[in-house]
Design a protein around this motif. Structure first.
Motif, short mmCIF file in Angstrom:
data_model
loop_
_atom_site.label_atom_id
_atom_site.label_comp_id
_atom_site.label_asym_id
_atom_site.label_seq_id
_atom_site.Cartn_x
_atom_site.Cartn_y
_atom_site.Cartn_z
N UNK A 180 0.83 -1.20 0.00
CA UNK A 180 0.00 0.00 0.00
C UNK A 180 0.87 1.26 0.00
N UNK A 181 1.98 1.22 0.75
CA UNK A 181 2.89 2.37 0.77
C UNK A 181 3.49 2.61 -0.62
N UNK A 182 3.80 1.52 -1.30
CA UNK A 182 4.37 1.66 -2.64
C UNK A 182 3.34 2.25 -3.61
N UNK A 183 2.14 1.73 -3.56
CA UNK A 183 1.10 2.23 -4.46
C UNK A 183 0.75 3.68 -4.12
N UNK A 184 0.73 4.00 -2.84
CA UNK A 184 0.42 5.37 -2.42
C UNK A 184 1.44 6.35 -2.97
N UNK A 185 2.69 5.91 -3.11
CA UNK A 185 3.72 6.77 -3.66
C UNK A 185 3.39 7.26 -5.06
N UNK A 186 2.58 6.51 -5.79
CA UNK A 186 2.15 6.95 -7.12
C UNK A 186 0.72 7.47 -7.13
N UNK A 187 -0.14 6.86 -6.30
CA UNK A 187 -1.55 7.22 -6.31
C UNK A 187 -1.79 8.60 -5.71
N UNK A 188 -1.08 8.93 -4.64
CA UNK A 188 -1.29 10.22 -4.00
C UNK A 188 -0.88 11.39 -4.89
N UNK A 189 0.32 11.39 -5.49
CA UNK A 189 0.65 12.47 -6.42
C UNK A 189 -0.30 12.55 -7.62
N UNK A 190 -0.74 11.38 -8.08
CA UNK A 190 -1.66 11.37 -9.21
C UNK A 190 -3.00 12.01 -8.82
N UNK A 191 -3.49 11.67 -7.63
CA UNK A 191 -4.77 12.24 -7.17
C UNK A 191 -4.67 13.74 -6.99
N UNK A 192 -3.59 14.20 -6.35
CA UNK A 192 -3.42 15.63 -6.12
C UNK A 192 -3.25 16.38 -7.44
N UNK A 193 -2.57 15.77 -8.39
CA UNK A 193 -2.40 16.43 -9.70
C UNK A 193 -3.73 16.53 -10.42
N UNK A 194 -4.59 15.51 -10.31
CA UNK A 194 -5.92 15.55 -10.93
C UNK A 194 -6.76 16.65 -10.30
N UNK A 195 -6.72 16.75 -8.97
CA UNK A 195 -7.48 17.78 -8.27
C UNK A 195 -6.97 19.18 -8.64
N UNK A 196 -5.65 19.33 -8.70
CA UNK A 196 -5.08 20.63 -9.05
C UNK A 196 -5.45 21.03 -10.47
N UNK A 197 -5.35 20.08 -11.39
CA UNK A 197 -5.68 20.38 -12.78
C UNK A 197 -7.17 20.71 -12.94
N UNK A 198 -8.03 19.97 -12.22
CA UNK A 198 -9.46 20.23 -12.29
C UNK A 198 -9.81 21.58 -11.70
N UNK A 199 -9.09 21.97 -10.64
CA UNK A 199 -9.36 23.25 -10.01
C UNK A 199 -8.88 24.41 -10.88
N UNK A 200 -7.69 24.26 -11.46
CA UNK A 200 -7.14 25.32 -12.30
C UNK A 200 -7.99 25.53 -13.55
N UNK A 201 -8.52 24.46 -14.10
CA UNK A 201 -9.32 24.56 -15.33
C UNK A 201 -10.81 24.72 -15.04
N UNK A 202 -11.14 25.15 -13.83
CA UNK A 202 -12.54 25.27 -13.42
C UNK A 202 -13.35 26.16 -14.35
N UNK A 203 -12.81 27.32 -14.69
CA UNK A 203 -13.55 28.26 -15.54
C UNK A 203 -13.73 27.72 -16.95
N UNK A 204 -12.74 27.01 -17.43
CA UNK A 204 -12.85 26.42 -18.77
C UNK A 204 -13.90 25.32 -18.78
N UNK A 205 -13.88 24.48 -17.74
CA UNK A 205 -14.85 23.39 -17.66
C UNK A 205 -16.28 23.92 -17.56
#
Length: 351
Positions: A71-96
């Motif tokens: 789980x620690x190994x998977x979290x090392x990739x899943x957590x950055x991926x989740x945060x990047x998705x949230x950041x990208x969705x938030x930044x592109x809020x007006x476009x969406x």
């Protein structure tokens, strides 16, 4: 004013905008189906992905310690991926927000696939994974983002009844004062000349206000909405006389259809306000219902003065459309159009 003439407007004109504005009007920004800029959304998204990762690695773990390590190994990739998705969705809020809902879903899923590849790349770059599962990571990211967006949409719809009730209460509290004053003045003028007519007028006004101020969000039958609209138009008929020409084409088989309370009233009121009031010659107002199989078609049609453009009732149309969607969701349709001096609202609801 014939139905066939007016219905042709819906075939000749472009499809109406999603916000209920007549065809040809300038579109407004569509609302976000999900908002990733909220703290609660971030926390729920991270928790959801972590729980999904924990369940996934449990299939391959030999014991509790092995599960923690995986789980620690998977979290090392899943957590950055989740945060990047949230950041990208938030930044592109007006476009969406400018995209239709279906396009927003597709973009969210695509961003999830990209985020999954990013997480897999992080694990490959760190040397944790020798043979990174690129395809599986992309599909996993797309699937998780799709489920997350669906959950956020369902949560948003769960709050809509309260929001809609609040808007309805606000509309009910702002019944136009001059309508009340005009009605009372009409009744006063009739007291001596036609007392029976004055009494009937005041009874209609009493029933109208009783329904408008009723604290109930339960659906009502179409027959009840028709009766309320008839009382309203009877009051306005005294005021406008021959300027208000009302036509009814009612199908008794359609009376059982369920509608949100006070759905028809604002449409009929706007027909009078934007069709009869501005014109010295008055206007024709037609209300029709028809059952077609398992659906009921409801139309409110009125003529408008020459040279008048879009009727100034965008808020009322939007409110009616949202409340209709809240009750019947995809099983209902709402359209409006203005063509050749005739404005029509057309609704389809199940029965």
């Amino acid at each position: 004013m014939k139905d066939t003439q007016i219905l042709s407007a819906f075939h000749d004109m472009p499809p109406p905008a999603d916000d209920g504005r007549p065809a040809g009007a300038q579109p407004v920004e569509a609302g976000l189906v999900f908002d990733a800029c909220q703290t609660g959304v971030v926390l729920r998204a991270v928790l959801f992905v972590e729980v999904s990762a924990g369940v996934g690695v449990a299939f391959f773990a030999h014991d509790a310690m092995d599960w923690v390590i995986r789980l620690a190994m998977v979290t090392g990739g899943a957590l950055p991926a989740t945060l990047s998705w949230l950041l990208l969705a938030c930044v592109s809020k007006r476009v969406l927000a400018r995209l239709p809902p279906v396009a927003q879903y597709m973009v969210a899923v695509l961003m999830g696939a990209v985020a999954g590849l990013y997480g897999c790349g992080m694990l490959a770059w760190s040397g944790i994974m020798i043979s990174p599962p690129w395809v599986a990571s992309a599909f996993s990211g797309a699937l998780l983002s799709g489920i997350l967006v669906a959950a956020l949409v369902m949560r948003s719809k769960g709050r809509m009844p309260a929001d809609t009730s609040a808007r309805l209460a606000e509309l009910q509290s702002r019944i136009r004062p001059h309508f009340l004053f005009n009605t009372l003045n009409s009744a006063i003028a009739l007291v001596r000349a036609e007392p029976a007519k004055a009494e009937a007028l005041l009874e209609d006004l009493s029933d109208l206000f009783r329904e408008a101020l009723k604290d109930s969000g339960e659906p009502v039958r179409l027959a009840q909405e028709i009766e309320l609209a008839q009382r309203y138009l009877a009051i306005e008929q005294v005021r406008f006389g021959d300027r208000l020409r009302v036509q009814w084409a009612l199908d008794p088989d359609a009376d059982g259809a369920l509608l949100p309370p006070l759905l028809l009233q604002p449409l009929v009121e706007n027909a009078v306000r934007h069709g009869v009031e501005p014109s010295d010659k008055g206007a024709d107002v037609r209300i029709s219902t028809q059952r077609r199989g398992s659906m009921v078609v409801i139309k409110v049609t009125n003529t408008v003065p020459n040279g008048q453009g879009e009727q100034g009732q965008g808020l009322a149309l939007r409110n009616v459309r949202e409340r209709l969607d809240l009750l019947h969701d995809v099983h209902s349709q709402f359209r409006s159009a203005l063509k050749d001096g005739v404005f029509q609202v057309r609704m389809e609801v199940p029965i």
